[in-house]
Design an enzyme around this catalytic site. Structure first.
Site, short mmCIF file in Angstrom:
data_model
loop_
_atom_site.label_atom_id
_atom_site.label_comp_id
_atom_site.label_asym_id
_atom_site.label_seq_id
_atom_site.Cartn_x
_atom_site.Cartn_y
_atom_site.Cartn_z
N MET A 1 19.13 4.37 -3.90
CA MET A 1 19.20 5.69 -3.85
C MET A 1 19.72 5.42 -1.68
O MET A 1 20.30 6.63 -1.99
CB MET A 1 17.61 6.13 -3.22
CG MET A 1 18.70 8.15 -3.06
SD MET A 1 19.11 8.76 -4.35
CE MET A 1 18.92 9.94 -5.46
N PHE B 1 -18.71 -4.64 8.80
CA PHE B 1 -17.59 -5.35 7.13
C PHE B 1 -17.26 -3.92 6.82
O PHE B 1 -17.89 -3.43 6.28
CB PHE B 1 -18.50 -6.13 7.25
CG PHE B 1 -17.06 -7.08 5.76
CD1 PHE B 1 -16.23 -7.55 6.45
CD2 PHE B 1 -18.05 -7.14 4.54
CE1 PHE B 1 -15.32 -8.44 5.44
CE2 PHE B 1 -16.63 -7.49 4.02
CZ PHE B 1 -15.35 -8.33 4.34
N GLN B 2 -15.70 -3.81 6.55
CA GLN B 2 -14.59 -3.07 5.65
C GLN B 2 -14.89 -1.39 5.66
O GLN B 2 -15.58 -0.83 4.52
CB GLN B 2 -15.62 -3.69 4.10
CG GLN B 2 -14.74 -5.07 3.53
CD GLN B 2 -14.76 -5.53 2.30
OE1 GLN B 2 -15.07 -5.00 1.92
NE2 GLN B 2 -13.50 -6.38 1.84
N LYS C 1 -23.37 2.72 0.59
CA LYS C 1 -24.12 1.81 -0.16
C LYS C 1 -25.69 2.05 -0.42
O LYS C 1 -26.43 1.73 -1.60
CB LYS C 1 -23.51 0.49 -0.22
CG LYS C 1 -23.87 -0.40 -1.18
CD LYS C 1 -23.61 -2.30 -0.94
CE LYS C 1 -24.09 -2.79 -1.91
NZ LYS C 1 -22.98 -4.46 -1.81
N GLU D 1 -5.90 -0.92 -6.16
CA GLU D 1 -6.25 0.18 -6.00
C GLU D 1 -5.14 1.32 -6.10
O GLU D 1 -5.31 2.78 -6.38
CB GLU D 1 -7.28 0.44 -5.19
CG GLU D 1 -8.63 0.02 -4.64
CD GLU D 1 -8.03 -1.95 -3.86
OE1 GLU D 1 -7.21 -1.94 -3.91
OE2 GLU D 1 -9.35 -2.16 -4.00
C1 LIG Z 1 6.81 3.67 -1.08
C2 LIG Z 1 8.06 4.05 -0.56
N1 LIG Z 1 9.20 3.67 0.32
C3 LIG Z 1 10.27 3.57 0.45
C4 LIG Z 1 11.07 4.18 0.18
C5 LIG Z 1 11.85 5.40 0.19
N2 LIG Z 1 13.11 4.88 -0.52
C6 LIG Z 1 13.50 6.61 -1.37
S1 LIG Z 1 14.34 5.56 -3.37
C7 LIG Z 1 14.48 4.27 -2.25
C8 LIG Z 1 15.81 3.32 -3.02
C9 LIG Z 1 14.44 2.78 -4.35
O1 LIG Z 1 15.31 1.67 -5.11
P1 LIG Z 1 14.54 1.77 -6.12
O2 LIG Z 1 13.72 1.77 -6.89
O3 LIG Z 1 15.44 0.33 -6.47
O4 LIG Z 1 16.11 2.49 -6.97
P2 LIG Z 1 17.47 2.73 -7.61
O5 LIG Z 1 17.02 4.02 -6.67
O6 LIG Z 1 17.94 1.89 -7.01
O7 LIG Z 1 17.21 3.86 -8.51
C10 LIG Z 1 13.99 4.38 -0.92
C11 LIG Z 1 13.57 2.72 -0.06
C12 LIG Z 1 10.09 5.76 -1.05
N3 LIG Z 1 10.42 6.43 -1.68
N4 LIG Z 1 8.59 4.94 -0.86
#
Ligand SMILES: Cc1ncc(C[n+]2csc(CCOP(=O)(O)OP(=O)(O)O)c2C)c(N)n1
Lengths: 603, 220
Positions: free
Chosen positions: A513, A152-153, A202, A90
């Site tokens: 990042m 449920f749900q 529902k 979803e």
């Molecule tokens: C759902 C979610 N969980 C955690 C984060 C925190 N976060 C921001 S950037 C990042 C790293 C992203 O890694 P990747 O997708 O491999 O991209 P890269 O930075 O290596 O290009 C994280 C964990 C986020 N933005 N979204």
């Protein structure tokens, strides 16, 4: 299953431009007679009136996953021309619908069952809320008599989603349920767009009714101001005429308000340098001389210099997010702010507006255009901006004997695709490189998770974007390995629906990042950011039935990209990039935009 | 290989002299730069339907507005309810509250009340009643009514502006207070002035009376 095969994908070049609609209706030709008859039959249940409301609103696609509480609605969809894309999760349904809304301008529709179905939508709804994307979510709910009993749900879906929706409704009457949906659809796109939700017990959807839904209409209590106050417009115009260092700052509202053209004309006529926010990317052609591209945390050095030194900032459809402003104290500290926004609550929320212009972006820009008689004398300022452009150019090194640099890959992808190609991304370094090194020239070609920063957004949004896009627009998802892992089950959907999407996974075996921040601010302690091992994404793609590619060095880049782009269906390129590459420039959070770092030691 | 981009170092770049305060206002000697929090009453007319109160209170908690009291009740029109909110915020925060409230679909109109608006709160104060005469005397002083009494306790109802309730509680404390229940403030504008009515939605938020200081209206 025969229905899926009959789906004519937007990739099918035999179709002329935007005729996706008709062609996409499963077996439209053969079933035409029965189809059209059923849609004109009077409604007999709440569920039928829900579907009728969607049809009346012009909905052509819906994205979702089946389930007990939403089954009556799906049963009614069975007889409808609305094409339902069955998603693998979803969250993906919400992102796909969100991207559909971004690309088409019309609310995307997603459906889920009660409980876990509804909660899985929440991330996507919150994402749409932060980015003001038009989205309609329909969730099943347990029968009214069980509501409140932990059935449920059962989840209090309206309770859970109140903080992340523009408006949500618990439907409590079979006679009204269709109109509830019509109204939610209208609200999603009216004024400042946003996500709306209707929770559908529902018994209400199963319940009998002969009431046709009302036409989509926003409630009387919802008022939107179209035109800005003429006096303030006149004062702002005078300020612009007398500006020494003007800058036009275009946000996502420019694109949502269809004001890109008006802004372009205004900027070019008066020769005002243009900066965009991240959601504003595409509102102004980045290859134009006046463009300074994006400002903010990972904005260009020249945009950040210009925004820091301007004396007149014309912000349109932007909410001055902290990733743009950095520390408030040092944001455009000498500028008087002219702020155009359709949402009065954005005015002076973060940055005080000297000239508050509440109204529809296109209308207000036209008002301003009429009111500004003389262009500001800003020749020196423009020269200064050009100087900054060369001082802080976005040039990078890509030595042959080093691992592939991500910037190079982005530029190669840009080169291999047309100007109207749509880019979607996950969240992380790859997203920032996609902002910086792709040259955007058209609105609605940049689809990303800005405000919420949702990893996993890339692939599902590519699915929604592909369905909304014209046939001749390529859809490229630039993803990170971590982001891709979060929602790659969507590949099953792309394959089943034969969607022509190219995914380029910039694989650094890090959640990059985070690693970059750890290097900069946590003494290089790579706590839980080093994935160490990643699946082979090309092989994974093959397992799903998509086409897999892999890039390890520069020699492969151009050729592999060409192959992947020209493959007629979903393809995934596992691009092994320099694992240590970092994103610059960078303004540390809360920092001074003018003090952006160009290298690690400047942080 | 050198990492990063070329260009003048941060120290080599020109820096602007101006600054903004925390509220994003340019610090300019001619413009008032900071705003102190002030207490004020905001009245909202809303559609009388389930969920409105949670929408409103959720908005306040989500945006971290400092809310002092919030009351809600029906109005002369059975489809409308009135919500009265007392907040303590600097002016930009008060503006935001009004604007964010207006955005909620069930909210029909929002208004910040004038300082002279009628504001009332009700309190039930349960005290030890060892000295019933004295308790009655204090209740009298505050136009209070004894609504319950037992050999050990007396419960007095007091209505009035917040300050009056506070003073009453202070005075009653000499007897030993067992329990207090207060309603929070409800308010109406004076005379023919409409408190928050459908027409006032058109009024731009910026016209809110920024200079007015809240002064408790006298009890009448
Ligand atoms: C759902 C979610 N969980 C955690 C984060 C925190 N976060 C921001 S950037 C990042 C790293 C992203 O890694 P990747 O997708 O491999 O991209 P890269 O930075 O290596 O290009 C994280 C964990 C986020 N933005 N979204």
């Amino acid at each position: 299953m025969s229905e899926r095969a009959a789906k004519v994908t937007p990739a099918d070049d035999e179709q002329d431009d935007d005729q996706i609609t008709d062609s996409a209706a499963p077996d439209a030709a053969t079933d035409a007679s029965t189809e059209s008859e059923t849609t004109t039959d009077p409604v007999t249940t709440g569920a039928e009136s829900v579907v009728r409301a969607l049809e009346n609103a012009g909905v052509e696609y819906a994205f979702g996953v089946q389930g007990g509480a939403i089954m009556p609605v799906y049963d009614a969809l069975y007889d409808s021309d609305i094409y339902h894309v069955t998603m693998a999760h979803e969250q993906g349904a919400a992102h796909a619908a969100d991207a559909y809304g971004i690309v088409s301008g019309e609310p995307g529709v997603c459906l889920a069952t009660s409980g876990p179905g509804a909660t899985n939508l929440v991330t996507g709804i919150a994402d749409a809320d932060m980015d003001s994307d038009p989205l309609l979510a329909l969730t099943g709910q347990v029968p009214t008599e069980f509501v409140g009993n932990d059935a449920f749900q059962e989840t209090d879906t309206t309770g859970v989603t109140t903080p992340v929706t523009k408006e949500n409704t618990f439907s409590s009457d079979s006679d009204h349920v269709g109109s509830d949906v019509s109204e939610a659809f209208a609200l999603a796109r009216e004024g400042r767009p946003g996500p709306t939700l209707v929770d559908l017990p529902k018994d209400i959807t199963n319940g009998e009714t002969d009431r046709e839904p009302d036409a989509p209409k926003v409630p009387d209590t919802y008022e939107v101001q179209e035109r800005a106050d003429e006096e303030i417009v006149a004062a702002a115009a005078e300020r612009i005429e007398n500006a020494d260092r003007p800058v036009l700052l275009l946000g996502g509202g420019v694109i949502k308000g269809e004001a890109s053209e008006a802004c372009r004309e205004f900027a070019i006529e008066h020769e005002i340098p243009v900066i965009t926010t991240m959601p504003g990317i595409g509102s102004f052609p980045e290859d134009h001389e006046l463009s300074l591209e994006m400002a903010g945390m990972h904005g260009t050095g020249y945009a950040n210099m210009a925004i820091t030194h301007c004396d007149t900032l014309i912000g349109i459809g932007t909410r001055f997010d902290d990733r743009l402003t950095g520390g408030i104290e040092t944001f455009a500290p000498e500028a008087e702010l002219i702020h155009v926004d359709i949402d009065p609550a954005e005015i002076s929320k973060n940055i005080y507006a000297d000239y508050p212009l509440v109204g529809d972006a296109e209308t207000v820009v036209e008002q301003l255009s009429d009111a500004v008689d003389e262009s500001p004398e800003a020749k020196k300022w423009r020269a200064q901006c050009q100087q900054w452009k060369s001082d802080y150019s976005m040039a990078y090194d890509a030595p042959e004997d080093e691992p592939v640099q991500p910037e190079f890959v982005i530029e190669a992808l840009d080169e291999a695709t047309s100007d109207r190609a749509i880019v979607t991304t996950g969240v992380g370094q790859h997203q920032m490189w996609a902002c910086q090194y792709w040259t955007y020239t058209e609105p609605r070609t940049w689809v990303s998770s800005h405000g919420l920063g949702t990893m996993g957004y890339g692939l599902p949004s590519a699915i929604g974007a592909r369905i909304a896009a014209d046939d001749d627009q390529e859809v490229v998802c630039i993803d990170g390995d971590g982001s891709f892992l979060m929602t790659l089950q969507g590949l099953s959907v792309a394959v089943r629906e034969e969607l022509d999407i190219t995914v380029a996974v910039l694989n650094n075996e890090y959640i990059g990042m985070v690693r970059q921040w750890q290097d900069a601010f946590f003494d290089g302690r790579h706590s839980a950011s080093d994935y160490g091992w990643m699946p082979e994404f090309d092989k994974l793609a093959e397992a799903f039935g998509a086409c897999g590619f892999r890039i390890d060095d520069y020699d492969d880049v151009a050729e592999t990209i060409d192959e992947a782009i020209s493959y007629d269906g979903p393809s995934v390129i596992d691009v092994h990039i320099d694992p240590d590459a970092n994103v610059y420039p960078m303004v540390p959070s809360g920092g001074d935009n003018g003090q952006f770092a160009l290298t690690e030691d400047q942080l | 290989m050198k990492r990063g981009l070329e260009g003048p170092e941060p120290e080599e770049r020109p820096s602007p002299t101006g600054r903004r305060n925390k509220q994003g206002i340019r610090i300019d000697p001619e413009v008032e730069a900071t705003h102190e929090p002030r207490r004020t009453v905001i009245s909202a007319l809303v559609t009388h339907e389930p969920g409105v109160l949670s929408d409103v209170s959720g908005l306040f908690s989500r945006r971290q507005f400092n809310i002092e009291s919030l009351t809600v009740g029906p109005t002369e029109d059975e489809d409308r309810a009135r919500i009265t909110i007392v907040v303590e915020e600097p002016d930009p925060g008060i503006d935001q509250i009004e604007k964010q409230l207006r955005k909620l679909v069930p909210v029909i109109s929002v208004r910040e009340l004038e300082p002279d608006a009628m504001r009332r709160e009700l309190a039930l104060i349960k005290v030890d009643a060892e000295r019933p005469d004295q308790v009655a005397a204090v209740a009298d002083m505050y136009d209070g009514k004894t609504v319950d009494s037992s050999p050990e306790t007396a419960t007095i109802e007091v209505t009035g502006a917040r300050q009056k309730i506070e003073a009453a509680i202070d005075t009653f404390s000499q007897f030993g207070i067992r329990e207090i229940s207060r309603t929070g403030t409800t308010a109406l504008a004076r005379g023919t002035d409409r408190t928050a009515a459908p027409s006032s939605t058109a009024q731009p938020a910026d016209e809110a009376n920024h200079d007015d200081q809240y002064t408790p209206a006298d009890d009448d």
